[in-house]
Write an enzyme that holds these catalytic residues in place. Structure first.
Site, PDB file in Angstrom:
ATOM      1  N   VAL A 109      -3.814  27.819 -29.414  1.00 41.35           N
ATOM      2  CA  VAL A 109      -3.893  26.261 -29.546  1.00 41.35           C
ATOM      3  C   VAL A 109      -4.763  25.581 -28.592  1.00 41.35           C
ATOM      4  CG1 VAL A 109      -2.376  24.398 -29.968  1.00 41.35           C
ATOM      5  CG2 VAL A 109      -1.691  26.565 -30.936  1.00 41.35           C
ATOM      6  N   GLU A 110      -4.479  26.112 -27.353  1.00 40.69           N
ATOM      7  CA  GLU A 110      -5.259  25.341 -26.238  1.00 40.69           C
ATOM      8  C   GLU A 110      -6.760  25.429 -26.240  1.00 40.69           C
ATOM      9  OE1 GLU A 110      -4.502  23.533 -23.625  1.00 40.69           O
ATOM     10  OE2 GLU A 110      -2.245  23.612 -23.870  1.00 40.69           O
ATOM     11  N   SER A 111      -7.235  26.722 -26.210  1.00 49.72           N
ATOM     12  CA  SER A 111      -8.876  26.992 -26.112  1.00 49.72           C
ATOM     13  C   SER A 111      -9.352  27.432 -27.311  1.00 49.72           C
ATOM     14  CB  SER A 111      -8.942  27.576 -25.021  1.00 49.72           C
ATOM     15  OG  SER A 111      -8.526  28.984 -24.998  1.00 49.72           O
TER      16      SER A 111
END
Length: 214
Positions: A109-111
């Protein structure tokens, strides 16, 4: 978070059991007084078991509303994306008593597993660490997958300890910062943060099911 505060919290990490769980998320303390997350290892619990909620955000139930199959497939990006970092994820998960699926979900989800990702706010790398956070987590080279993943795992463990077994608050603080969670008394009402918590939790569940842990 100051370096001194990080060191104080890290002193409590050594015996914290792993995050485990699927359909229901609970938290409790084990015999050593450390927080346990999960749903299948309640034999470790001593005393009262708490069911974790979604803080004070009315738009969330205890179980996340989920993400679409297409969105999940896009976030997981196939086995090759994960395999590239599997060794580092496994090592960081073991070191900080976190599940590999949780780290994988946060990273996705972050990167999107992009080691060179930079957010508009300046968060960097696979786990999207802000420069000050990276420094506090002793990350010398934020572009090193090993260091970035370990720094993110260390920060997740610190937050998990800080919020006494509440996974939703832990993820919200990772996204919006501990001060935002403190002001809100739970998951902040920021749409970005609500969506973030929902996506990570839902992907976490999908990954556990995929790996036969659901």
């Amino acid at each position: 978070m100051s370096r001194a505060a990080a060191m104080l919290l890290l002193g409590t990490l050594a015996l914290v059991p792993s995050l485990a769980g699927a359909d229901e998320v609970f938290s409790c303390k084990d015999a050593d007084g450390n927080w346990v997350f999960g749903n299948v290892e309640q034999h470790r619990c001593v005393g009262k078991v708490k069911r974790t909620g979604m803080g004070h955000s009315p738009s969330h139930a205890r179980r996340p509303s989920g993400i679409s199959g297409a969105e999940a497939r896009g976030l997981m990006l196939g086995p090759a994306a994960y395999k590239e970092y599997e060794e580092h994820i496994r090592a960081a998960a073991a070191k900080y008593s976190l599940s590999e699926e949780l780290l994988q979900a946060v990273m996705a989800v972050e990167s999107g597993y992009r080691r060179d990702a930079v957010s508009v706010k300046g968060a960097q790398g696979l786990m999207q660490l802000m420069p000050d956070t990276a420094s506090d987590m002793y990350v010398r080279d934020v572009w090193s997958p090993k260091e970035n993943i370990e720094g993110g795992a260390r920060y997740l463990r610190i937050l998990a300890n800080q919020y006494g077994g509440n996974l939703e608050k832990t993820l919200a603080a990772y996204n919006a910062g501990p001060e935002a969670v403190k002001r809100a008394g739970g998951v902040p009402r920021y749409q970005e943060t609500k969506d973030y918590v929902r996506k990570v939790l839902s992907l976490y569940e999908k990954l556990k099911q995929q790996n036969g842990k659901g």
